[in-house]
Design a protein around this motif. Structure first.
Motif, PDB file in Angstrom:
ATOM      1  N   ALA A   1       0.837  -1.209   0.000  1.00 53.68           N
ATOM      2  CA  ALA A   1       0.000   0.000   0.000  1.00 53.68           C
ATOM      3  C   ALA A   1       0.871   1.258   0.000  1.00 53.68           C
ATOM      4  CB  ALA A   1      -0.938   0.001   1.208  1.00 53.68           C
ATOM      5  N   ALA A   2       1.973   1.229   0.729  1.00 51.08           N
ATOM      6  CA  ALA A   2       2.887   2.379   0.761  1.00 51.08           C
ATOM      7  C   ALA A   2       3.556   2.558  -0.595  1.00 51.08           C
ATOM      8  CB  ALA A   2       3.924   2.195   1.863  1.00 51.08           C
ATOM      9  N   VAL A   3       3.956   1.461  -1.212  1.00 48.57           N
ATOM     10  CA  VAL A   3       4.607   1.530  -2.524  1.00 48.57           C
ATOM     11  C   VAL A   3       3.647   2.139  -3.545  1.00 48.57           C
ATOM     12  CG1 VAL A   3       5.532   0.165  -4.439  1.00 48.57           C
ATOM     13  CG2 VAL A   3       6.243  -0.330  -2.091  1.00 48.57           C
ATOM     14  N   ARG A   4       2.406   1.703  -3.542  1.00 45.18           N
ATOM     15  CA  ARG A   4       1.431   2.257  -4.494  1.00 45.18           C
ATOM     16  C   ARG A   4       1.282   3.763  -4.303  1.00 45.18           C
ATOM     17  NH1 ARG A   4      -1.090  -2.560  -3.214  1.00 45.18           N
ATOM     18  NH2 ARG A   4      -2.435  -1.556  -1.676  1.00 45.18           N
TER      19      ARG A   4
ATOM     20  N   VAL B   1       2.645  18.706   3.425  1.00 43.88           N
ATOM     21  CA  VAL B   1       3.725  17.908   4.013  1.00 43.88           C
ATOM     22  C   VAL B   1       5.019  18.060   3.205  1.00 43.88           C
ATOM     23  CG1 VAL B   1       2.205  16.165   5.047  1.00 43.88           C
ATOM     24  CG2 VAL B   1       3.089  15.809   2.731  1.00 43.88           C
ATOM     25  N   SER B   2       6.131  17.805   3.861  1.00 43.82           N
ATOM     26  CA  SER B   2       7.434  17.679   3.191  1.00 43.82           C
ATOM     27  C   SER B   2       7.599  16.218   2.780  1.00 43.82           C
ATOM     28  CB  SER B   2       8.551  18.075   4.155  1.00 43.82           C
ATOM     29  OG  SER B   2       8.635  17.125   5.211  1.00 43.82           O
ATOM     30  N   TYR B   3       8.672  15.911   2.036  1.00 40.90           N
ATOM     31  CA  TYR B   3       8.932  14.514   1.674  1.00 40.90           C
ATOM     32  C   TYR B   3       9.089  13.668   2.932  1.00 40.90           C
ATOM     33  CZ  TYR B   3      10.897  10.302  -0.369  1.00 40.90           C
ATOM     34  OH  TYR B   3      11.117   8.994  -0.727  1.00 40.90           O
ATOM     35  N   ASP B   4       9.862  14.156   3.904  1.00 38.71           N
ATOM     36  CA  ASP B   4      10.053  13.402   5.156  1.00 38.71           C
ATOM     37  C   ASP B   4       8.719  13.115   5.834  1.00 38.71           C
ATOM     38  OD1 ASP B   4      12.811  13.250   4.963  1.00 38.71           O
ATOM     39  OD2 ASP B   4      13.167  14.957   6.283  1.00 38.71           O
ATOM     40  N   GLU B   5       7.866  14.132   5.923  1.00 39.68           N
ATOM     41  CA  GLU B   5       6.566  13.949   6.570  1.00 39.68           C
ATOM     42  C   GLU B   5       5.694  12.970   5.780  1.00 39.68           C
ATOM     43  OE1 GLU B   5       6.090  18.323   8.679  1.00 39.68           O
ATOM     44  OE2 GLU B   5       5.724  18.112   6.512  1.00 39.68           O
ATOM     45  N   PHE B   6       5.770  13.041   4.462  1.00 43.98           N
ATOM     46  CA  PHE B   6       5.035  12.120   3.599  1.00 43.98           C
ATOM     47  C   PHE B   6       5.463  10.678   3.876  1.00 43.98           C
ATOM     48  CE2 PHE B   6       4.943  10.130  -0.790  1.00 43.98           C
ATOM     49  CZ  PHE B   6       3.572   9.900  -0.826  1.00 43.98           C
ATOM     50  N   VAL B   7       6.767  10.446   3.906  1.00 44.20           N
ATOM     51  CA  VAL B   7       7.287   9.097   4.160  1.00 44.20           C
ATOM     52  C   VAL B   7       6.896   8.622   5.552  1.00 44.20           C
ATOM     53  CG1 VAL B   7       9.416   7.756   4.488  1.00 44.20           C
ATOM     54  CG2 VAL B   7       9.155   9.221   2.479  1.00 44.20           C
ATOM     55  N   TRP B   8       7.052   9.489   6.563  1.00 40.11           N
ATOM     56  CA  TRP B   8       6.704   9.080   7.924  1.00 40.11           C
ATOM     57  C   TRP B   8       5.218   8.796   8.066  1.00 40.11           C
ATOM     58  CZ3 TRP B   8       9.387   6.728  11.271  1.00 40.11           C
ATOM     59  CH2 TRP B   8      10.772   6.907  11.285  1.00 40.11           C
ATOM     60  N   ASP B   9       4.381   9.541   7.344  1.00 40.59           N
ATOM     61  CA  ASP B   9       2.954   9.262   7.367  1.00 40.59           C
ATOM     62  C   ASP B   9       2.672   7.892   6.745  1.00 40.59           C
ATOM     63  OD1 ASP B   9       0.080  10.018   7.691  1.00 40.59           O
ATOM     64  OD2 ASP B   9       0.150   9.927   5.485  1.00 40.59           O
ATOM     65  N   LEU B  10       3.324   7.601   5.619  1.00 40.63           N
ATOM     66  CA  LEU B  10       3.160   6.283   4.994  1.00 40.63           C
ATOM     67  C   LEU B  10       3.614   5.169   5.936  1.00 40.63           C
ATOM     68  CD1 LEU B  10       4.371   6.835   1.332  1.00 40.63           C
ATOM     69  CD2 LEU B  10       2.068   6.251   2.088  1.00 40.63           C
ATOM     70  N   ILE B  11       4.734   5.385   6.588  1.00 42.62           N
ATOM     71  CA  ILE B  11       5.231   4.373   7.531  1.00 42.62           C
ATOM     72  C   ILE B  11       4.210   4.157   8.637  1.00 42.62           C
ATOM     73  CG2 ILE B  11       6.981   3.884   9.295  1.00 42.62           C
ATOM     74  CD1 ILE B  11       8.995   5.392   7.431  1.00 42.62           C
ATOM     75  N   ALA B  12       3.704   5.252   9.204  1.00 45.94           N
ATOM     76  CA  ALA B  12       2.755   5.151  10.318  1.00 45.94           C
ATOM     77  C   ALA B  12       1.465   4.464   9.905  1.00 45.94           C
ATOM     78  CB  ALA B  12       2.460   6.549  10.859  1.00 45.94           C
ATOM     79  N   ARG B  13       1.011   4.731   8.674  1.00 48.23           N
ATOM     80  CA  ARG B  13      -0.258   4.161   8.234  1.00 48.23           C
ATOM     81  C   ARG B  13      -0.146   2.730   7.725  1.00 48.23           C
ATOM     82  NH1 ARG B  13      -2.133   6.317   3.907  1.00 48.23           N
ATOM     83  NH2 ARG B  13      -0.559   7.880   3.437  1.00 48.23           N
ATOM     84  N   THR B  14       1.049   2.307   7.286  1.00 43.63           N
ATOM     85  CA  THR B  14       1.148   1.011   6.598  1.00 43.63           C
ATOM     86  C   THR B  14       2.111   0.023   7.237  1.00 43.63           C
ATOM     87  OG1 THR B  14       2.896   1.755   5.087  1.00 43.63           O
ATOM     88  CG2 THR B  14       0.607   2.104   4.379  1.00 43.63           C
ATOM     89  N   THR B  15       2.969   0.475   8.127  1.00 42.42           N
ATOM     90  CA  THR B  15       4.057  -0.387   8.588  1.00 42.42           C
ATOM     91  C   THR B  15       4.118  -0.415  10.109  1.00 42.42           C
ATOM     92  OG1 THR B  15       5.307   0.288   6.659  1.00 42.42           O
ATOM     93  CG2 THR B  15       6.544  -0.805   8.396  1.00 42.42           C
ATOM     94  N   SER B  16       4.445  -1.570  10.617  1.00 45.68           N
ATOM     95  CA  SER B  16       4.768  -1.683  12.038  1.00 45.68           C
ATOM     96  C   SER B  16       6.295  -1.800  12.123  1.00 45.68           C
ATOM     97  CB  SER B  16       4.107  -2.913  12.657  1.00 45.68           C
ATOM     98  OG  SER B  16       4.619  -3.121  13.947  1.00 45.68           O
TER      99      SER B  16
END
Length: 183
Positions: A123-126, A165-180
């Protein structure tokens, strides 16, 4: 330099959620260490990786602007998390969630880089690849590689800024929503 004779196959490979790809490079990005997971997933033997530029695994479809961001961040002596599309020795694709940090000597000079890469959630990759699609399209509008990278990074910055969001915030949001991260 990456092997230019390899063509992407369109096949995707993956690795275990409990596995970590680890590599170390010198300040110019030449591989000095590759763990067994890196070798197995990339299809290269350790002796084929060590001494070669890390871009030996660069997928030709991956936006150069993301690499510009990565290098700019590392040169500023900061760490970065990024979703990266790589290519194996045989042309297969594999995605990683990379955490790259500069290695500093006692005087604070960069002496290399250390990267830990995990298998990202589909889901994060998509979601990240939708932004990367825009970046690739922007890069295709430019002849010179440097201009293409700068333009695609600027475009990504504007697109993400519209989302607040910045790129960092975008990535951290993806991590928080999709990854443990405690897997």
């Amino acid at each position: 330099m990456r092997q230019s004779t390899v063509t992407p196959t369109g096949r995707e490979v993956t690795f275990g959620a409990d596995e970590v790809i680890v590599s170390k490079t010198d300040p110019k990005g030449v591989i000095t260490y590759a763990n067994d997971v890196f070798c197995r997933v990339s299809g290269f033997r350790e002796d084929e990786l060590v001494g070669r530029p890390h871009n030996v695994i660069r997928h030709p479809d991956f936006p150069r602007g993301v690499f510009k961001l990565l290098w700019d961040t590392l040169e500023a002596k900061q760490e970065i998390f990024a979703y990266v599309k790589n290519m194996t020795k045989s042309g297969d694709t594999y995605w990683v969630l990379a955490h790259v940090t500069p290695s500093l000597d006692a005087a604070g000079r960069i002496v290399g880089h250390h990267s830990w890469r995990r298998c990202p959630e589909p889901a994060a990759v998509r979601e990240v690849d939708a932004v990367y699609d825009l970046m690739r399209a922007e890069e295709a509008r430019h002849r010179r590689t440097v201009e293409a990278a700068e333009a695609s990074l600027a475009l990504a910055g504007r697109v993400l800024a519209e989302r607040g969001v910045s790129y960092d915030e975008f990535v951290w949001d993806l991590i928080a929503r999709t990854t443990s991260l405690t897997r």
